[in-house]
Motif scaffolding. Sequence first.
Motif: not given
Length: 131
Positions: A95-105
Motif C-alpha cells: 500500500l505504501l509503494w502504491y502511494a509512492l508510485g502515485a506521488a511520483a507520477c
Amino acid sequence: MRLKVLGLIGATVAAGLAVTVAVPGGVGDALRDALYTVAWYLALLLAAPRTRPAVAAAVAAGISWAVELFQLTGVPAAHPGWRLLLGTGFNAPDLLWYALGAAACAAAHTAALRRAQGRTATLPRTLPSSR
C-alpha cells in the motif's frame, strides 16, 4: 498526447518486466508495486487526458489499493488469469509503494504541465500582422 501516454505505458510495462528479471527480493517487489500504480495513472490519463495530477494520483492509488485489498478475498488466487493481473496475496507494505508510485507520477506530471505552460507563455498571443 495520447501517443506519448501509450508510449509511456509501454515503457512502464517494459520496466516492470525488467525489474522482475533484474532486481530480486524486496527492492524488486517495491519497484514493481510502484510501477503497477504508474500504469494505472497513465491509463487514466489515456482515458481522461485533462485529469489533474492530484486527482489522477488519488484514483491510481485507490485502484491499486482496491486490488490489493481484493487479494484478501482469495478470489484472484483461485483464477489463473487473475493471478497475473491482480496478484495472489495481500501484503500491507505494498500500500505504501502504491502511494509512492502515485506521488511520483503526480510530481512528474505537475512538472511537465509547468514546463508546457512556460513554453506557451512565451508565445505571442496573436499572429503578427502581415502589413
